[in-house]
Design a protein around this motif. Structure first.
Motif, PDB file in Angstrom:
ATOM      1  N   GLY A 264       7.300   4.951  11.917  1.00  0.00           N
ATOM      2  CA  GLY A 264       7.859   3.693  10.704  1.00  0.00           C
ATOM      3  C   GLY A 264       7.231   3.903   9.630  1.00  0.00           C
ATOM      4  O   GLY A 264       8.235   2.692   8.965  1.00  0.00           O
ATOM      5  N   VAL A 265       6.948   4.364   9.097  1.00  0.00           N
ATOM      6  CA  VAL A 265       6.544   4.151   7.871  1.00  0.00           C
ATOM      7  C   VAL A 265       7.549   5.685   6.684  1.00  0.00           C
ATOM      8  O   VAL A 265       7.241   6.756   7.270  1.00  0.00           O
ATOM      9  N   PRO A 266       8.307   5.315   5.701  1.00  0.00           N
ATOM     10  CA  PRO A 266       8.988   6.113   5.188  1.00  0.00           C
ATOM     11  C   PRO A 266       8.059   6.253   4.399  1.00  0.00           C
ATOM     12  O   PRO A 266       7.094   6.337   4.001  1.00  0.00           O
ATOM     13  N   VAL A 267       8.309   8.159   3.767  1.00  0.00           N
ATOM     14  CA  VAL A 267       7.959   9.025   3.339  1.00  0.00           C
ATOM     15  C   VAL A 267       8.895   8.908   2.296  1.00  0.00           C
ATOM     16  O   VAL A 267       9.848   9.514   2.067  1.00  0.00           O
ATOM     17  N   LEU A 268       8.025   8.677   1.070  1.00  0.00           N
ATOM     18  CA  LEU A 268       8.658   7.325  -0.470  1.00  0.00           C
ATOM     19  C   LEU A 268       9.043   9.201  -1.133  1.00  0.00           C
ATOM     20  O   LEU A 268       9.653   8.672  -2.305  1.00  0.00           O
ATOM     21  N   GLY A 269       8.556  10.346  -1.220  1.00  0.00           N
ATOM     22  CA  GLY A 269       8.106  10.762  -2.325  1.00  0.00           C
ATOM     23  C   GLY A 269       7.344  12.058  -1.663  1.00  0.00           C
ATOM     24  O   GLY A 269       6.779  12.186  -1.416  1.00  0.00           O
ATOM     25  N   VAL A 270       7.544  13.887  -2.686  1.00  0.00           N
ATOM     26  CA  VAL A 270       6.912  14.546  -2.253  1.00  0.00           C
ATOM     27  C   VAL A 270       6.732  15.646  -3.577  1.00  0.00           C
ATOM     28  O   VAL A 270       7.990  15.514  -4.442  1.00  0.00           O
ATOM     29  N   LEU A 271       5.992  15.413  -3.619  1.00  0.00           N
ATOM     30  CA  LEU A 271       5.819  15.760  -5.450  1.00  0.00           C
ATOM     31  C   LEU A 271       5.050  16.981  -5.075  1.00  0.00           C
ATOM     32  O   LEU A 271       4.044  17.584  -4.652  1.00  0.00           O
ATOM     33  N   PRO A 272       5.706  18.265  -6.734  1.00  0.00           N
ATOM     34  CA  PRO A 272       5.144  19.835  -6.464  1.00  0.00           C
ATOM     35  C   PRO A 272       4.137  19.916  -7.445  1.00  0.00           C
ATOM     36  O   PRO A 272       3.097  18.516  -8.222  1.00  0.00           O
TER      37      PRO A 272
ATOM     38  N   VAL B 119       0.778  -1.460   0.150  1.00  0.00           N
ATOM     39  CA  VAL B 119      -0.090  -0.077  -0.035  1.00  0.00           C
ATOM     40  C   VAL B 119       0.836   1.820   0.369  1.00  0.00           C
ATOM     41  O   VAL B 119       1.450   1.351   1.247  1.00  0.00           O
ATOM     42  N   LEU B 120       0.569   2.443  -0.665  1.00  0.00           N
ATOM     43  CA  LEU B 120       0.804   3.390  -1.503  1.00  0.00           C
ATOM     44  C   LEU B 120      -0.255   4.573  -0.521  1.00  0.00           C
ATOM     45  O   LEU B 120      -0.358   5.086  -1.260  1.00  0.00           O
ATOM     46  N   LEU B 121       0.969   5.179   0.463  1.00  0.00           N
ATOM     47  CA  LEU B 121      -0.637   5.986   0.949  1.00  0.00           C
ATOM     48  C   LEU B 121      -0.042   7.394   0.821  1.00  0.00           C
ATOM     49  O   LEU B 121       0.805   7.683   0.624  1.00  0.00           O
ATOM     50  N   VAL B 122      -1.073   8.267  -0.296  1.00  0.00           N
ATOM     51  CA  VAL B 122      -1.067   9.214  -0.579  1.00  0.00           C
ATOM     52  C   VAL B 122      -1.204  10.829   0.277  1.00  0.00           C
ATOM     53  O   VAL B 122      -3.261  10.868  -0.017  1.00  0.00           O
ATOM     54  N   ALA B 123      -1.202  12.102   0.234  1.00  0.00           N
ATOM     55  CA  ALA B 123      -1.844  12.831   1.088  1.00  0.00           C
ATOM     56  C   ALA B 123      -1.698  13.795   0.437  1.00  0.00           C
ATOM     57  O   ALA B 123      -0.176  14.004   0.232  1.00  0.00           O
TER      58      ALA B 123
ATOM     59  N   VAL C 134      10.006  10.092  -6.948  1.00  0.00           N
ATOM     60  CA  VAL C 134       9.104   9.165  -5.393  1.00  0.00           C
ATOM     61  C   VAL C 134      10.210   7.859  -5.199  1.00  0.00           C
ATOM     62  O   VAL C 134      10.800   7.656  -6.909  1.00  0.00           O
ATOM     63  N   ASP C 135      10.724   7.465  -4.174  1.00  0.00           N
ATOM     64  CA  ASP C 135      11.691   6.628  -4.453  1.00  0.00           C
ATOM     65  C   ASP C 135      10.767   4.689  -4.231  1.00  0.00           C
ATOM     66  O   ASP C 135      10.006   4.974  -3.846  1.00  0.00           O
ATOM     67  N   LEU C 136      11.188   4.354  -5.666  1.00  0.00           N
ATOM     68  CA  LEU C 136      10.197   2.640  -6.503  1.00  0.00           C
ATOM     69  C   LEU C 136      10.887   1.979  -5.319  1.00  0.00           C
ATOM     70  O   LEU C 136       9.986   0.868  -4.972  1.00  0.00           O
ATOM     71  N   GLY C 137      11.788   2.256  -4.641  1.00  0.00           N
ATOM     72  CA  GLY C 137      12.166   1.016  -4.157  1.00  0.00           C
ATOM     73  C   GLY C 137      11.392  -0.391  -3.078  1.00  0.00           C
ATOM     74  O   GLY C 137      11.462  -1.316  -2.864  1.00  0.00           O
ATOM     75  N   PRO C 138      11.231   0.319  -1.889  1.00  0.00           N
ATOM     76  CA  PRO C 138      10.271   0.563  -1.484  1.00  0.00           C
ATOM     77  C   PRO C 138       8.896  -0.467  -1.768  1.00  0.00           C
ATOM     78  O   PRO C 138       8.486  -1.312  -0.602  1.00  0.00           O
ATOM     79  N   LEU C 139       8.329   0.001  -2.801  1.00  0.00           N
ATOM     80  CA  LEU C 139       7.544  -0.595  -3.579  1.00  0.00           C
ATOM     81  C   LEU C 139       7.876  -1.775  -4.121  1.00  0.00           C
ATOM     82  O   LEU C 139       6.721  -2.595  -4.621  1.00  0.00           O
ATOM     83  N   GLY C 140       9.186  -1.962  -4.135  1.00  0.00           N
ATOM     84  CA  GLY C 140       9.119  -3.380  -5.458  1.00  0.00           C
ATOM     85  C   GLY C 140       8.863  -3.250  -6.866  1.00  0.00           C
ATOM     86  O   GLY C 140       8.923  -4.040  -7.227  1.00  0.00           O
TER      87      GLY C 140
ATOM     88  N   THR D 129       1.843  14.932  -1.961  1.00  0.00           N
ATOM     89  CA  THR D 129       1.398  15.391  -3.667  1.00  0.00           C
ATOM     90  C   THR D 129       0.979  17.023  -2.613  1.00  0.00           C
ATOM     91  O   THR D 129       0.787  17.609  -2.205  1.00  0.00           O
ATOM     92  N   LYS D 130       1.040  17.362  -4.300  1.00  0.00           N
ATOM     93  CA  LYS D 130       0.668  19.234  -4.429  1.00  0.00           C
ATOM     94  C   LYS D 130       1.401  19.685  -3.797  1.00  0.00           C
ATOM     95  O   LYS D 130       0.529  21.069  -3.199  1.00  0.00           O
ATOM     96  N   PHE D 131       3.010  20.121  -3.634  1.00  0.00           N
ATOM     97  CA  PHE D 131       3.220  20.732  -2.527  1.00  0.00           C
ATOM     98  C   PHE D 131       3.667  21.795  -3.096  1.00  0.00           C
ATOM     99  O   PHE D 131       4.285  21.916  -4.807  1.00  0.00           O
TER     100      PHE D 131
END
Length: 492
Positions: free
Chosen positions: A217-225, A160-164, A482-488, A196-198
């Motif tokens: 313990g959940v990594p933030v894998l990215g900040v999308l502009p 699961v990738l959680l988007v906010a 986005v760091d795709l590594g932890p998402l496999g 997102t939307k930063f």
């Protein structure tokens, strides 16, 4: 066994569809066999596939993935029609109209079986499934029947990738709160989060990200502009509420006195409003969603959009006096699908779609057409030879799109039939069942040119404002941020 990633959200309209489409194109560009999936969608923005209807986001994501859109990509679709009732579509076919309680009590089990089977078929022919959740994954009142989020995560054994969305404020509170409220087994499947939307300096987020990761313990894998790739909107969350006005397409640098504005009545049950998005991307064109009681004096053209309940929306326009004002309007007028039906003289068998028991409802009277509703539904992708007249005068060639409608419209008097004998047109009014009409450059260009001419304004260069392929732009957002590594997905 295919790997499934569920793109879930802390709320609606946080960017799930964009992230999912970006992932689909990113993987497809690298030769990965990828397919989109959304177990259950609620949207009146649908598209036609050979098997039936699917939500617009999954249609778009399939195109991004380079696969033919199919009902397996969105096996359960709910199309709201007002008064707490929705049309239920399973595997592309309409089953009936149900209130929420009736759906959950009587049909949710069938929907779950249909969704499981569709996902299973996709896993047999693809390496990666990018699933999109719906709304918030933390709706605790729905966790025992949350098909698009909780059940999908379980039966697909998905990461699961959680988007906010940071634009609405409280992004860390929404992330932490969501993780606190999801079921424990789903919490263990959360591989990371994306903000997102930063706008602004990303370094200013660093202290908040560090504390969030320490707490959860959940990594933030990215900040999308903040960036809009130009993908179609999924639902009416992006539109103003009924009774309010909103203008889109005003950031192209064309001065207001050199631009035109197209009025679109904000119907209470509007559907497939993505038909208007290509117009809003044209230089010098603004699209204004206006209340049904709005005056039309300041506008240069009018487009009546589709409706999930044409009869009730027609009555809303009539009661607001919109038809009288439209009769005296002297610019180009186009009706799309339900909007076409409204422009006619009458709708018969109206009780089939309306919420009342009236058999005949008078139309707006701008086209010599009568529409008769029936229980059968047309759902198909079509191509038509356009012989442009009226608002599309000067256009000639092949156009394509899709039709999703109930009822057939017949002429009651002489009028042009500009789409291979379909549709109807006079000197200033045109109606058609063809959704995506304005995606076709020949139709869009003719409408814009004629609207500028009618307004007495020179038309700017006929090129779209957006730059680049929207699928590639969405893929670039994902690849760059986005760091795709932890998402496999890093090794694909």
């Amino acid at each position: 066994m295919a790997h499934t990633l569920l793109v879930a959200g802390t709320a609606s309209h946080v960017g799930k569809s964009t992230v999912a489409a970006g992932l689909c194109r990113y993987l497809a560009d690298r030769g990965v066999s990828v397919a989109p999936f959304k177990a259950q969608n609620m949207s009146n923005n649908a598209r036609a596939t050979p098997g039936g209807e699917v939500g617009v986001s999954q249609y778009v994501q399939a195109r991004a993935a380079g696969v033919a859109p199919s009902t397996d990509h969105n096996p359960v679709l709910l199309k709201p029609r007002g008064d707490g009732e929705s049309q239920l579509i399973l595997d592309g076919e309409a089953v009936g109209h149900f209130e929420a309680r009736g759906y959950y009590d009587e049909h949710w089990g069938d929907a779950l079986d249909v969704a499981r089977a569709a996902h299973g078929r996709l896993t047999e022919s693809h390496d990666v499934i990018v699933a999109e959740g719906a709304g918030s994954i933390a709706e605790i009142n729905l966790h025992d029947r949350d098909l698009a989020n909780v059940e999908t995560a379980r039966f697909a054994d998905a990461d699961v990738l959680l988007v906010a969305d940071i634009e609405r404020g409280g992004v860390f509170a929404s992330l932490v709160g969501t993780l606190e409220l999801v079921p424990d087994d789903i919490r263990d499947q959360v591989a990371g989060a994306v903000i997102t939307k930063f706008r602004g300096d990303r370094s200013l987020l660093a202290p908040g990200i560090d504390e969030f990761e320490d707490r959860t313990g959940v990594p933030v894998l990215g900040v999308l502009p903040y960036d809009d790739p130009g993908l179609p909107e999924e639902d009416s969350v992006a539109l103003p509420p009924v009774g309010e006005r909103s203008v889109v397409g005003a950031d192209d640098g064309v001065p207001g006195d050199e631009s035109i504005t197209v009025a679109v009545p904000r119907l209470p049950r509007i559907s497939n409003f993505t038909d208007l998005e290509p117009l809003a991307r044209e230089p010098g064109v603004r699209v204004a969603y206006v209340p049904p009681d709005a005056t039309l004096d300041e506008f240069d053209a009018v487009v009546l959009p589709g409706s999930k309940n044409t009869v009730d929306d027609l009555l809303a326009l009539t009661n607001a006096g919109f038809g009288d004002r439209l009769q005296s309007f002297d610019g180009p007028v186009v009706g799309l699908c339900g909007g076409y039906q409204m422009l006619g003289e009458a709708i018969t068998n109206a009780a089939i779609e309306g919420t009342g028991d009236t058999d005949r409802v008078e139309g707006l009277g701008l086209l010599p057409v009568t529409t008769e509703f029936s229980e059968s539904k047309t759902v198909e992708h079509v191509q038509r030879d356009l012989d442009g007249v009226g608002p599309l005068s000067g256009a000639s060639g092949t156009v394509e799109g899709y039709e999703i409608h109930m009822g057939d419209s017949t002429l009651t008097d002489e009028a042009a039939r500009p789409f291979d004998g379909d549709g109807a047109a006079t000197d200033s009014v045109l109606g058609t069942y063809l959704h995506d009409l304005f995606v076709n450059e020949i139709a869009r260009g003719a409408f814009v040119r004629n609207a500028f001419e009618s307004a007495g304004i020179d038309s700017p260069a006929a090129n779209e404002r957006e730059s680049g392929d929207p699928y590639e732009r969405a893929a670039g957002l994902v690849a760059d941020h986005v760091d795709l590594g932890p998402l496999g997905l890093a090794d694909w």
